[in-house]
Design a protein around this motif. Sequence first.
Motif: not given
Length: 273
Positions: A133-137, A139
Amino acid sequence: MIMTSYVEKHKDVIPQSVREIVTRRYHTVTKAGNRVFWNTESENSHSLYVGSYGRSTAVQTGDVDILYCLPESEFDRFQKASGNGQSRLLQALKEAIKNSYPTSDIRADGQVVKIQFSDGMKFEVLPAFHKIGYFGEEQSGFRYPDSNMGGNWKSTDPKAEQDAMKAKNKASNGLLQATCRHLRVVRNEHFSSLKLAGIVIDSFVYEAIGGWVYLEPGQHSESSAGDFEMKLNNYFKEHYLWSGSLYAPGSNQVVDLDTSRDALGKVLEYLVK
Protein backbone atom coordinates in the motif's frame (compact mmCIF):
# COMPACT_ATOMS: atom_id res chain seq x y z
CA MET A 1 -15.48 -43.84 -15.72
CA ILE A 2 -18.51 -41.85 -14.62
CA MET A 3 -21.77 -43.80 -14.71
CA THR A 4 -24.13 -40.86 -15.26
CA SER A 5 -23.98 -37.42 -16.80
CA TYR A 6 -25.57 -35.92 -13.68
CA VAL A 7 -23.34 -34.24 -11.12
CA GLU A 8 -21.95 -36.64 -8.55
CA LYS A 9 -19.30 -36.45 -5.88
CA HIS A 10 -15.72 -37.37 -6.73
CA LYS A 11 -14.07 -37.43 -3.33
CA ASP A 12 -11.02 -39.61 -3.90
CA VAL A 13 -10.09 -38.84 -7.48
CA ILE A 14 -6.51 -38.04 -6.43
CA PRO A 15 -5.16 -40.98 -4.37
CA GLN A 16 -3.57 -40.25 -1.02
CA SER A 17 -0.28 -41.71 -2.24
CA VAL A 18 -0.18 -39.16 -5.05
CA ARG A 19 -1.09 -36.32 -2.70
CA GLU A 20 1.86 -37.31 -0.52
CA ILE A 21 4.18 -36.99 -3.53
CA VAL A 22 2.73 -33.56 -4.29
CA THR A 23 3.25 -32.46 -0.69
CA ARG A 24 6.83 -33.70 -0.61
CA ARG A 25 7.69 -31.87 -3.83
CA TYR A 26 5.89 -28.74 -2.67
CA HIS A 27 8.04 -28.74 0.47
CA THR A 28 11.21 -29.30 -1.54
CA VAL A 29 10.46 -26.44 -3.95
CA THR A 30 9.51 -24.10 -1.11
CA LYS A 31 12.64 -24.94 0.86
CA ALA A 32 14.82 -24.41 -2.22
CA GLY A 33 13.41 -20.91 -2.67
CA ASN A 34 13.62 -20.05 1.01
CA ARG A 35 17.29 -21.01 1.18
CA VAL A 36 18.19 -18.55 -1.54
CA PHE A 37 15.74 -15.68 -1.00
CA TRP A 38 14.88 -15.81 2.73
CA ASN A 39 17.94 -17.56 4.24
CA THR A 40 15.74 -20.12 6.01
CA GLU A 41 15.18 -23.89 5.82
CA SER A 42 11.39 -23.65 6.07
CA GLU A 43 9.43 -26.07 3.89
CA ASN A 44 6.11 -24.23 3.96
CA SER A 45 6.69 -20.50 4.57
CA HIS A 46 6.19 -17.99 1.74
CA SER A 47 4.32 -20.33 -0.61
CA LEU A 48 0.84 -21.64 -1.25
CA TYR A 49 -0.97 -23.95 -3.61
CA VAL A 50 -2.91 -22.06 -6.25
CA GLY A 51 -4.90 -23.07 -9.33
CA SER A 52 -7.33 -25.98 -9.18
CA TYR A 53 -5.28 -27.79 -6.55
CA GLY A 54 -5.36 -24.73 -4.31
CA ARG A 55 -9.10 -24.29 -4.81
CA SER A 56 -9.69 -28.00 -3.97
CA THR A 57 -11.39 -28.65 -7.30
CA ALA A 58 -8.66 -30.67 -9.01
CA VAL A 59 -9.35 -34.25 -10.10
CA GLN A 60 -5.85 -35.09 -11.25
CA THR A 61 -2.32 -33.92 -10.56
CA GLY A 62 -0.89 -33.59 -14.04
CA ASP A 63 -0.25 -29.93 -13.20
CA VAL A 64 0.24 -28.47 -9.73
CA ASP A 65 0.46 -24.69 -9.38
CA ILE A 66 2.41 -22.97 -6.61
CA LEU A 67 2.76 -19.29 -5.80
CA TYR A 68 6.12 -18.51 -4.20
CA CYS A 69 6.41 -15.14 -2.46
CA LEU A 70 9.77 -13.33 -2.41
CA PRO A 71 11.00 -10.49 -0.17
CA GLU A 72 10.17 -6.95 -1.25
CA SER A 73 13.88 -6.21 -1.55
CA GLU A 74 14.02 -8.67 -4.46
CA PHE A 75 11.24 -6.78 -6.23
CA ASP A 76 13.27 -3.59 -6.00
CA ARG A 77 16.37 -5.40 -7.27
CA PHE A 78 14.72 -6.93 -10.32
CA GLN A 79 12.64 -3.83 -11.01
CA LYS A 80 15.86 -1.81 -11.31
CA ALA A 81 17.71 -4.48 -13.30
CA SER A 82 18.71 -3.50 -16.81
CA GLY A 83 16.83 -5.25 -19.58
CA ASN A 84 13.98 -7.59 -18.78
CA GLY A 85 13.96 -7.74 -14.98
CA GLN A 86 10.97 -10.09 -15.00
CA SER A 87 12.90 -12.63 -17.07
CA ARG A 88 15.89 -12.30 -14.73
CA LEU A 89 13.63 -13.01 -11.75
CA LEU A 90 12.31 -16.19 -13.38
CA GLN A 91 15.86 -17.32 -14.09
CA ALA A 92 16.91 -16.67 -10.49
CA LEU A 93 14.03 -18.79 -9.15
CA LYS A 94 14.78 -21.47 -11.71
CA GLU A 95 18.39 -21.72 -10.51
CA ALA A 96 17.28 -21.87 -6.87
CA ILE A 97 14.97 -24.80 -7.60
CA LYS A 98 17.55 -26.53 -9.75
CA ASN A 99 19.77 -26.85 -6.67
CA SER A 100 17.23 -29.35 -5.30
CA TYR A 101 16.24 -30.97 -8.61
CA PRO A 102 19.46 -30.94 -10.67
CA THR A 103 18.35 -33.69 -13.08
CA SER A 104 14.77 -32.53 -13.69
CA ASP A 105 13.67 -30.54 -16.72
CA ILE A 106 13.23 -27.01 -15.30
CA ARG A 107 12.43 -24.05 -17.52
CA ALA A 108 11.43 -20.41 -17.11
CA ASP A 109 8.43 -19.80 -19.32
CA GLY A 110 6.64 -16.46 -19.54
CA GLN A 111 5.25 -16.08 -16.03
CA VAL A 112 6.26 -19.29 -14.28
CA VAL A 113 9.06 -21.76 -13.69
CA LYS A 114 8.00 -25.18 -14.96
CA ILE A 115 9.31 -28.39 -13.42
CA GLN A 116 8.70 -31.56 -15.42
CA PHE A 117 9.15 -34.70 -13.31
CA SER A 118 9.99 -38.10 -14.77
CA ASP A 119 6.65 -39.57 -13.63
CA GLY A 120 4.70 -37.07 -15.76
CA MET A 121 3.73 -34.68 -12.97
CA LYS A 122 4.42 -31.01 -13.68
CA PHE A 123 4.78 -28.14 -11.24
CA GLU A 124 4.37 -24.53 -12.30
CA VAL A 125 5.87 -22.10 -9.80
CA LEU A 126 4.79 -18.46 -9.97
CA PRO A 127 7.21 -16.03 -8.28
CA ALA A 128 5.31 -13.19 -6.67
CA PHE A 129 5.46 -10.28 -4.24
CA HIS A 130 2.86 -9.02 -1.81
CA LYS A 131 1.01 -5.94 -2.98
CA ILE A 132 2.20 -2.94 -1.00
CA GLY A 133 0.00 0.00 0.00
CA TYR A 134 0.81 3.69 -0.05
CA PHE A 135 2.24 3.59 3.48
CA GLY A 136 4.25 0.39 2.88
CA GLU A 137 1.69 -2.00 4.36
CA GLU A 138 1.00 -5.42 2.84
CA GLN A 139 -2.30 -5.64 1.01
CA SER A 140 -4.43 -8.47 -0.29
CA GLY A 141 -3.09 -9.96 -3.49
CA PHE A 142 0.27 -10.30 -5.21
CA ARG A 143 2.30 -8.87 -8.07
CA TYR A 144 3.91 -11.36 -10.41
CA PRO A 145 6.26 -11.06 -13.40
CA ASP A 146 5.35 -11.48 -17.03
CA SER A 147 8.53 -11.73 -19.08
CA ASN A 148 6.70 -11.46 -22.41
CA MET A 149 6.78 -8.30 -24.54
CA GLY A 150 9.79 -6.86 -22.77
CA GLY A 151 8.52 -7.55 -19.26
CA ASN A 152 5.80 -6.15 -17.02
CA TRP A 153 4.04 -6.83 -13.70
CA LYS A 154 0.56 -8.27 -13.29
CA SER A 155 -1.63 -8.86 -10.26
CA THR A 156 -3.47 -11.84 -8.79
CA ASP A 157 -5.34 -12.63 -5.58
CA PRO A 158 -5.61 -16.43 -5.27
CA LYS A 159 -6.28 -16.34 -1.53
CA ALA A 160 -9.44 -14.27 -2.08
CA GLU A 161 -10.54 -16.80 -4.71
CA GLN A 162 -9.88 -19.74 -2.40
CA ASP A 163 -11.73 -18.09 0.49
CA ALA A 164 -14.75 -17.33 -1.73
CA MET A 165 -14.83 -20.88 -3.09
CA LYS A 166 -14.54 -22.35 0.39
CA ALA A 167 -17.37 -20.20 1.74
CA LYS A 168 -19.76 -20.98 -1.10
CA ASN A 169 -18.88 -24.66 -1.00
CA LYS A 170 -19.82 -24.69 2.68
CA ALA A 171 -23.03 -22.78 1.99
CA SER A 172 -23.97 -25.25 -0.77
CA ASN A 173 -23.21 -28.22 1.48
CA GLY A 174 -20.45 -29.37 -0.88
CA LEU A 175 -22.35 -28.98 -4.16
CA LEU A 176 -20.00 -26.30 -5.52
CA GLN A 177 -16.89 -28.42 -5.18
CA ALA A 178 -18.65 -31.55 -6.43
CA THR A 179 -19.91 -29.74 -9.53
CA CYS A 180 -16.52 -28.26 -10.36
CA ARG A 181 -14.88 -31.66 -10.04
CA HIS A 182 -17.60 -33.39 -12.04
CA LEU A 183 -17.23 -30.96 -14.95
CA ARG A 184 -13.51 -31.70 -14.95
CA VAL A 185 -14.17 -35.44 -15.09
CA VAL A 186 -16.54 -34.95 -18.04
CA ARG A 187 -13.97 -32.72 -19.76
CA ASN A 188 -11.16 -35.24 -19.24
CA GLU A 189 -13.17 -38.27 -20.33
CA HIS A 190 -15.12 -36.84 -23.27
CA PHE A 191 -13.56 -33.55 -24.43
CA SER A 192 -9.87 -33.91 -23.64
CA SER A 193 -8.85 -32.47 -27.00
CA LEU A 194 -10.55 -29.14 -26.19
CA LYS A 195 -9.17 -26.37 -24.02
CA LEU A 196 -11.22 -25.76 -20.88
CA ALA A 197 -9.31 -23.99 -18.12
CA GLY A 198 -9.97 -24.92 -14.50
CA ILE A 199 -10.51 -21.29 -13.48
CA VAL A 200 -13.23 -21.03 -16.15
CA ILE A 201 -15.04 -24.05 -14.70
CA ASP A 202 -14.76 -22.81 -11.12
CA SER A 203 -15.75 -19.22 -11.92
CA PHE A 204 -18.75 -20.28 -13.99
CA VAL A 205 -20.07 -22.78 -11.45
CA TYR A 206 -19.53 -20.30 -8.60
CA GLU A 207 -21.75 -17.81 -10.42
CA ALA A 208 -24.30 -20.17 -11.94
CA ILE A 209 -24.95 -22.38 -8.91
CA GLY A 210 -27.18 -19.74 -7.31
CA GLY A 211 -28.90 -21.07 -4.20
CA TRP A 212 -28.71 -24.77 -5.06
CA VAL A 213 -27.40 -27.01 -2.27
CA TYR A 214 -26.90 -30.67 -1.46
CA LEU A 215 -29.66 -31.76 0.90
CA GLU A 216 -28.93 -33.29 4.26
CA PRO A 217 -30.01 -36.92 4.85
CA GLY A 218 -33.77 -36.98 5.41
CA GLN A 219 -34.44 -33.72 3.59
CA HIS A 220 -36.58 -33.68 0.46
CA SER A 221 -36.62 -31.48 -2.63
CA GLU A 222 -39.26 -30.55 -5.15
CA SER A 223 -36.63 -30.64 -7.90
CA SER A 224 -36.32 -33.64 -10.18
CA ALA A 225 -33.17 -35.41 -11.30
CA GLY A 226 -31.48 -33.35 -13.98
CA ASP A 227 -33.01 -30.00 -12.98
CA PHE A 228 -29.73 -28.70 -11.59
CA GLU A 229 -27.78 -29.73 -14.68
CA MET A 230 -30.41 -28.12 -16.92
CA LYS A 231 -30.18 -24.96 -14.86
CA LEU A 232 -26.40 -24.79 -15.41
CA ASN A 233 -26.79 -25.39 -19.14
CA ASN A 234 -29.50 -22.77 -19.51
CA TYR A 235 -27.50 -20.26 -17.48
CA PHE A 236 -24.57 -20.66 -19.85
CA LYS A 237 -26.78 -20.22 -22.91
CA GLU A 238 -28.43 -17.12 -21.47
CA HIS A 239 -25.25 -15.39 -20.31
CA TYR A 240 -22.18 -16.77 -22.10
CA LEU A 241 -23.06 -18.69 -25.26
CA TRP A 242 -21.85 -15.97 -27.63
CA SER A 243 -20.27 -13.35 -25.39
CA GLY A 244 -20.10 -12.09 -21.82
CA SER A 245 -17.33 -11.47 -19.30
CA LEU A 246 -16.61 -14.02 -16.60
CA TYR A 247 -15.03 -13.01 -13.29
CA ALA A 248 -13.07 -15.05 -10.78
CA PRO A 249 -14.74 -15.56 -7.38
CA GLY A 250 -13.45 -13.35 -4.59
CA SER A 251 -10.85 -11.47 -6.61
CA ASN A 252 -13.32 -10.41 -9.35
CA GLN A 253 -10.52 -10.53 -11.89
CA VAL A 254 -11.52 -11.05 -15.51
CA VAL A 255 -11.24 -14.69 -16.62
CA ASP A 256 -10.41 -15.51 -20.23
CA LEU A 257 -13.57 -17.30 -21.36
CA ASP A 258 -13.07 -16.94 -25.12
CA THR A 259 -10.55 -19.79 -25.43
CA SER A 260 -12.73 -22.11 -23.30
CA ARG A 261 -16.24 -21.04 -24.31
CA ASP A 262 -16.88 -23.80 -26.85
CA ALA A 263 -15.57 -26.55 -24.57
CA LEU A 264 -17.59 -25.33 -21.57
CA GLY A 265 -20.74 -25.34 -23.69
CA LYS A 266 -20.09 -28.90 -24.85
CA VAL A 267 -19.44 -30.14 -21.30
CA LEU A 268 -22.66 -28.56 -20.04
CA GLU A 269 -24.63 -29.99 -22.99
CA TYR A 270 -23.27 -33.42 -22.11
CA LEU A 271 -24.81 -33.14 -18.64
CA VAL A 272 -28.32 -32.84 -20.08
CA LYS A 273 -28.17 -35.02 -23.18
